[in-house]
Design an enzyme around this catalytic site. Structure first.
Site, PDB file in Angstrom:
ATOM      1  N   GLU A   5      46.103  39.516  32.310  1.00  0.00           N
ATOM      2  CA  GLU A   5      44.106  39.384  32.470  1.00  0.00           C
ATOM      3  C   GLU A   5      45.369  40.464  33.918  1.00  0.00           C
ATOM      4  O   GLU A   5      45.779  40.363  34.539  1.00  0.00           O
ATOM      5  CB  GLU A   5      43.875  37.831  32.473  1.00  0.00           C
ATOM      6  CG  GLU A   5      45.265  36.670  32.981  1.00  0.00           C
ATOM      7  CD  GLU A   5      44.977  35.662  33.296  1.00  0.00           C
ATOM      8  OE1 GLU A   5      45.191  35.178  31.709  1.00  0.00           O
ATOM      9  OE2 GLU A   5      45.091  34.705  34.063  1.00  0.00           O
ATOM     10  N   CYS A  39      24.064  57.662  77.742  1.00  0.00           N
ATOM     11  CA  CYS A  39      23.273  57.858  77.733  1.00  0.00           C
ATOM     12  C   CYS A  39      23.662  57.405  79.165  1.00  0.00           C
ATOM     13  O   CYS A  39      23.026  56.916  80.115  1.00  0.00           O
ATOM     14  CB  CYS A  39      21.865  56.414  77.647  1.00  0.00           C
ATOM     15  SG  CYS A  39      23.007  55.073  78.217  1.00  0.00           S
ATOM     16  N   ASP A  86      14.249  27.145  43.820  1.00  0.00           N
ATOM     17  CA  ASP A  86      14.940  26.376  45.134  1.00  0.00           C
ATOM     18  C   ASP A  86      13.538  24.874  45.386  1.00  0.00           C
ATOM     19  O   ASP A  86      13.301  23.788  44.964  1.00  0.00           O
ATOM     20  CB  ASP A  86      13.821  26.731  46.409  1.00  0.00           C
ATOM     21  CG  ASP A  86      14.717  27.930  46.878  1.00  0.00           C
ATOM     22  OD1 ASP A  86      16.058  27.851  46.520  1.00  0.00           O
ATOM     23  OD2 ASP A  86      15.038  28.513  47.873  1.00  0.00           O
ATOM     24  N   ASP A 119      43.134  39.100  43.618  1.00  0.00           N
ATOM     25  CA  ASP A 119      43.413  38.998  44.994  1.00  0.00           C
ATOM     26  C   ASP A 119      42.535  37.779  45.990  1.00  0.00           C
ATOM     27  O   ASP A 119      41.513  38.593  46.574  1.00  0.00           O
ATOM     28  CB  ASP A 119      43.067  40.873  45.394  1.00  0.00           C
ATOM     29  CG  ASP A 119      44.043  40.403  46.775  1.00  0.00           C
ATOM     30  OD1 ASP A 119      44.488  39.858  47.320  1.00  0.00           O
ATOM     31  OD2 ASP A 119      44.032  41.551  46.960  1.00  0.00           O
ATOM     32  N   LYS A 140      45.185  40.137  37.493  1.00  0.00           N
ATOM     33  CA  LYS A 140      45.664  39.307  39.273  1.00  0.00           C
ATOM     34  C   LYS A 140      44.635  39.161  40.015  1.00  0.00           C
ATOM     35  O   LYS A 140      44.428  40.037  40.935  1.00  0.00           O
ATOM     36  CB  LYS A 140      47.362  39.047  39.106  1.00  0.00           C
ATOM     37  CG  LYS A 140      47.557  39.199  39.932  1.00  0.00           C
ATOM     38  CD  LYS A 140      49.005  39.594  40.576  1.00  0.00           C
ATOM     39  CE  LYS A 140      49.986  38.395  41.712  1.00  0.00           C
ATOM     40  NZ  LYS A 140      48.994  38.526  43.034  1.00  0.00           N
ATOM     41  N   CYS A 170      17.822  54.916  74.455  1.00  0.00           N
ATOM     42  CA  CYS A 170      19.189  55.634  74.488  1.00  0.00           C
ATOM     43  C   CYS A 170      19.449  56.280  73.656  1.00  0.00           C
ATOM     44  O   CYS A 170      19.279  55.884  72.573  1.00  0.00           O
ATOM     45  CB  CYS A 170      20.644  54.805  74.619  1.00  0.00           C
ATOM     46  SG  CYS A 170      22.036  55.553  73.831  1.00  0.00           S
ATOM     47  N   ASP A 206      14.303  32.972  42.823  1.00  0.00           N
ATOM     48  CA  ASP A 206      15.198  31.815  43.603  1.00  0.00           C
ATOM     49  C   ASP A 206      14.017  30.898  44.188  1.00  0.00           C
ATOM     50  O   ASP A 206      14.352  29.562  44.168  1.00  0.00           O
ATOM     51  CB  ASP A 206      15.979  32.752  44.960  1.00  0.00           C
ATOM     52  CG  ASP A 206      16.885  33.178  44.692  1.00  0.00           C
ATOM     53  OD1 ASP A 206      17.495  33.173  43.737  1.00  0.00           O
ATOM     54  OD2 ASP A 206      17.461  34.291  45.561  1.00  0.00           O
ATOM     55  N   LYS A 263      50.991  36.574  30.699  1.00  0.00           N
ATOM     56  CA  LYS A 263      51.606  35.022  30.244  1.00  0.00           C
ATOM     57  C   LYS A 263      51.768  34.918  29.098  1.00  0.00           C
ATOM     58  O   LYS A 263      51.323  35.487  27.744  1.00  0.00           O
ATOM     59  CB  LYS A 263      50.032  34.149  30.432  1.00  0.00           C
ATOM     60  CG  LYS A 263      50.470  34.016  31.838  1.00  0.00           C
ATOM     61  CD  LYS A 263      48.625  33.225  32.277  1.00  0.00           C
ATOM     62  CE  LYS A 263      48.345  33.577  33.458  1.00  0.00           C
ATOM     63  NZ  LYS A 263      46.997  32.804  34.241  1.00  0.00           N
ATOM     64  N   CYS A 308      24.709  48.421  74.201  1.00  0.00           N
ATOM     65  CA  CYS A 308      23.738  49.596  75.114  1.00  0.00           C
ATOM     66  C   CYS A 308      22.942  49.266  75.089  1.00  0.00           C
ATOM     67  O   CYS A 308      22.111  49.187  73.960  1.00  0.00           O
ATOM     68  CB  CYS A 308      24.374  50.677  75.122  1.00  0.00           C
ATOM     69  SG  CYS A 308      22.899  52.486  76.047  1.00  0.00           S
TER      70      CYS A 308
HETATM   71  S1  IVH Z   1      48.672  31.872  36.976  1.00  0.00           S
HETATM   72  C1  IVH Z   1      52.374  28.987  37.861  1.00  0.00           C
HETATM   73  N1  IVH Z   1      47.389  33.711  36.807  1.00  0.00           N
HETATM   74  O1  IVH Z   1      48.598  35.356  42.494  1.00  0.00           O
HETATM   75  C2  IVH Z   1      51.374  30.282  37.901  1.00  0.00           C
HETATM   76  N2  IVH Z   1      47.745  33.086  39.031  1.00  0.00           N
HETATM   77  O2  IVH Z   1      51.347  35.812  43.584  1.00  0.00           O
HETATM   78  C3  IVH Z   1      50.292  29.825  37.785  1.00  0.00           C
HETATM   79  N3  IVH Z   1      46.550  34.879  40.835  1.00  0.00           N
HETATM   80  O3  IVH Z   1      50.059  31.865  42.957  1.00  0.00           O
HETATM   81  C4  IVH Z   1      49.530  31.132  38.130  1.00  0.00           C
HETATM   82  N4  IVH Z   1      45.805  35.935  39.500  1.00  0.00           N
HETATM   83  O4  IVH Z   1      47.534  32.211  43.227  1.00  0.00           O
HETATM   84  C5  IVH Z   1      48.034  32.996  37.641  1.00  0.00           C
HETATM   85  N5  IVH Z   1      45.317  35.512  36.319  1.00  0.00           N
HETATM   86  C6  IVH Z   1      46.505  35.114  37.581  1.00  0.00           C
HETATM   87  C7  IVH Z   1      46.395  35.097  38.481  1.00  0.00           C
HETATM   88  C8  IVH Z   1      46.890  34.520  39.782  1.00  0.00           C
HETATM   89  C9  IVH Z   1      45.898  35.724  40.483  1.00  0.00           C
HETATM   90  C10 IVH Z   1      47.414  33.900  41.974  1.00  0.00           C
HETATM   91  C11 IVH Z   1      48.525  33.044  41.682  1.00  0.00           C
HETATM   92  C12 IVH Z   1      49.517  33.312  42.226  1.00  0.00           C
HETATM   93  C13 IVH Z   1      49.476  34.081  42.557  1.00  0.00           C
HETATM   94  C14 IVH Z   1      50.999  34.894  42.575  1.00  0.00           C
END
Ligand code: IVH
Length: 691
Positions: free
Chosen positions: A128, A434, A52, A132, A130, A454, A48, A313, A449
């Site tokens: 892939e 205490c 910097d 969160d 999802k 304590c 780092d 997808k 506290c």
């Molecule tokens: S594709 C048109 N890929 O999940 C669809 N979405 O519950 C485009 N999300 O609104 C989304 N991981 O925000 C896609 N690998 C992933 C994702 C993903 C998380 C989210 C996304 C979406 C929500 C739906």
């Protein structure tokens, strides 16, 4: 994105930059490369500090030549003003959400439906994780990041470009033009890793602020923060997974990569984005998809970030277009949701625990429940505000969530199940240990506290001192500290180094072997690096990073007595509040006395500050390996320091000279591979000092 040769060239460029010979463009080029190594590959080649240093050089040159500043210069990430309001902006394509499936049959039914729409014999699915977090969309126009927005209602969101720029893994520019693309809108997710979330929450707790519930809330909340610098501190990540709009240059042929989803991820990855390109899998039957999703669910806890399912997808973009969308979601994609990690239980009582800094934390005791393979019976409620906000009562049925290795939390009480006999949670007015009155400092959410003697605080301070990231005295864990304290064998931190082993040996469970282990662990801790001692002292607001900064700033811990608050603020990442806290600690006689006892007991109090000596070797780093023909190793090392040079302990790109003697081994081999290191003999080394 960078080939081996480019990596080598950029490393040597970095060395050139450090010698002040670089142009503005070269500085930017190198900084972008190191950002990529750090944020995308998680494999930095420089520290780092070196980053910097280069950054500051660029900043200086840009200050001198403002006309040369470009919007994608690494200096342009830093927002220097606060966000006032977030303007609502329309997405180029509506941000639809995904249809959810919860079991294999849902996926099989979806596959069948798709086959009735698409007239093909085989559909390739790209599957892939999802992620969160919080959805975002990015627009790049003429290769420059033009806008970053939140999802909003799907049609329009908030323009949060400045905050998005604080995310190191989002490139400020990307060569889409190489793929024939003039303008592109990309969708993705902003996340906080579990590790960063824990660290961030610990810092919040330390400062008396309410903790954030989970990494998703942490990410979502970050995007709408007023202060971009605060966003940067949250160390967010962005993973991009979908192209929602694309404008091809009229004079060019679109690259064939964008004809498939997998190809699009590959292109984005090659352009320096984080994508799920390595996590995704191309599968040809829905049965394979189901098996892959199930297998991934089992690995969920091993990932550095939270995922709540998988997204499947249709890989072929042409087929995606043929299947189209409903008003809410595309027909070509499906989310496969993992099992929720929630359970219901009953809140039986609330206990109040006093921490190392005197903070009083309410802890909910619940009927034990299994969530995601773990039994949960105790949950932190953080502070009185959280209890009030959720209107929790003893006897309530509560929803409990545990996400991965994130600590469990109470989502909410099920007030519709209340019977009327639930009781209010009363926060104590006095310390439960205490009995001193509790105080709530202004602007903080936490009651404290303030009696530093304590007992609860003393014990917690000792536990912190011996903990893994501090002095790491493993045989003296939390339970032994509590036991020894209650038996009056251990009263304070220095007491660790004068334990009465004969008395301990009489305790049940302490045979000669465990006494021996304990003694060795305590003895070994004396050699720990100074930053571990500083961290172990438990100075308020001083986390590991600040402790390292302090350790590097002195040759001896007692020098910190001479630092004014202003001196401290000159150091990396130390602001007013932290500076004041450190200053107060080192201006307290009891603390200094404690440090003196520790130093007398033989604990290392020497820091890592490089001697200020100017000499023939100033600015150069050295490492010795093998047996030198005439010099003793310690004398040779002293020569380096006396001549203003610096010693390193490992071979890395930061090393300038490796001085080799007889039977030099792996260090020499490693140094030969790193072309920038000069390998010299003892006599060449001596010549450097003498000439
Ligand atoms: S594709 C048109 N890929 O999940 C669809 N979405 O519950 C485009 N999300 O609104 C989304 N991981 O925000 C896609 N690998 C992933 C994702 C993903 C998380 C989210 C996304 C979406 C929500 C739906």
């Amino acid at each position: 994105m960078y080939t081996k040769d480019q990596t080598k060239a950029l490393q040597s460029l970095t060395n050139k930059l450090l010698k002040n010979e670089a142009t503005i463009d070269e500085l930017r080029h190198a900084l972008r490369f190191h950002e990529y190594r750090y944020y995308i590959l998680n494999d930095p080649l420089i520290t780092d500090d070196v980053y910097d240093l280069i950054y500051k050089k660029l900043e200086k040159l840009e200050k001198e030549n403002p006309a040369l500043i470009t919007p994608d210069s690494p200096t342009q990430r830093v927002g220097n003003s606060l966000n006032t309001e977030f303007i609502t902006v329309a997405h180029l394509t509506p941000m639809l959400s995904l249809e959810n499936s919860y079991n294999p049959q849902d996926l099989i039914d979806w596959d069948k439906r798709l086959r009735t729409i698409l007239d093909v014999s085989q559909i390739t699915y790209s599957t892939e994780p999802k992620f969160d977090g919080a959805s975002i969309s990015l627009i790049y126009e003429n290769d420059i990041l033009a806008r970053g927005a939140t999802r909003g209602d799907g049609i329009a969101g908030d323009d949060v470009t400045t905050n998005i720029k604080q995310i190191g893994s989002v490139p400020l520019s990307a060569k889409f033009s190489n793929y024939g693309i003039d303008k592109i809108e990309i969708r993705g997710e902003v996340l906080m890793t579990k590790e960063n979330f824990k660290r961030y929450n610990a810092a919040l707790a330390e400062e008396g602020f309410a903790a954030l519930a989970n990494p998703r809330n942490a990410a979502a909340g970050s995007l709408r923060m007023k202060d971009p610098a605060a966003v940067r501190k949250r160390k967010l990540e962005a993973i991009l997974y979908h192209i929602s709009y694309i404008k091809i240059n009229e004079k060019k042929q679109p690259d064939k990569l964008i004809a498939t989803h997998a190809g699009s991820l590959q292109m984005l990855a090659a352009l320096g984005f984080r994508t799920p390109v390595n996590e995704k899998k191309l599968l040809h039957t829905i049965e394979e998809v189901v098996a892959f999703c199930k297998a991934f669910e089992l690995k969920r806890d091993e990932l550095p970030y939270e995922i709540d399912g998988m997204v499947i997808k249709v890989n072929d973009i042409e087929l995606q277009q043929q299947s189209g969308s409903t008003a809410h979601h595309p027909r070509w994609a499906m989310a496969y949701k993992f099992k929720a990690r929630q359970a219901t239980s009953t809140l039986t009582k609330v206990e109040f625990q006093v921490g190392r800094t005197g903070s009083v934390t309410p802890v909910a005791k619940i009927e034990p429940v299994h969530i995601g393979g773990v039994t949960v019976s105790s949950i932190s409620l953080f502070n009185a505000d959280v209890i009030a906000e959720k209107d929790l009562r003893i006897g309530d049925a509560v929803i409990v969530e545990r996400a991965g290795d994130v600590i469990p939390y109470i989502v909410k009480p099920l007030d519709e199940l209340r019977k009327g006999n639930e009781t209010k949670i009363i926060f104590p007015k006095n310390c439960p240990v205490c009995n001193d009155p509790l105080v709530k400092p202004e602007g903080e959410a936490v009651w404290r506290c303030v009696n530093i003697n304590c007992e609860a605080q003393v014990v917690e301070r000792i536990i912190h001192f011996v903990s893994k990231d501090a002095m790491d005295i493993r045989s003296l864990g939390e339970s032994n500290v509590r036991k020894f304290y209650s038996l009056h064998f251990l009263k304070n931190i220095p007491g660790i180094y004068s334990l009465n082993y004969e008395a301990i040996a009489k305790l049940e469970g302490f045979g000669p072997k465990s006494i021996d282990n304990l003694r060795t662990a305590i003895e070994n801790s004396k050699k720990q690096n100074l930053h571990r001692l500083i961290f172990g002292l438990g100075i308020r607001y001083v986390g590991e990073a600040t402790a390292k900064t302090l350790g590097k700033s002195v040759q001896n811990i007692f020098e910190l007595k001479n630092f004014s608050i202003e001196d401290l603020q000159q150091l990396k990442d130390i602001g007013n509040k932290v500076g004041e806290s450190i200053f107060n600690f080192f201006h307290n006689d009891d603390n200094i006395k404690m440090l003196e006892i520790l130093a007398d007991a033989g604990i290392n109090v020497a820091g890592d500050k490089i001697g200020n000596k100017e000499g023939k070797l100033s600015g150069q780093t050295f490492l010795f390996t093998g047996t030198l023909p005439t010099l003793k190793r310690s004398d040779a090392e002293k020569f380096v320091e006396d001549n203003g040079g610096r010693l390193l302990s490992t071979v890395s790109n930061n090393l300038n000279y490796l001085v080799t003697g007889d039977s030099a081994g792996s260090k020499l081999e490693k140094a030969k591979k790193l072309k920038s290191i000069k390998i010299i003999t003892e006599s060449e080394f001596l010549n450097m000092i003498q000439t």
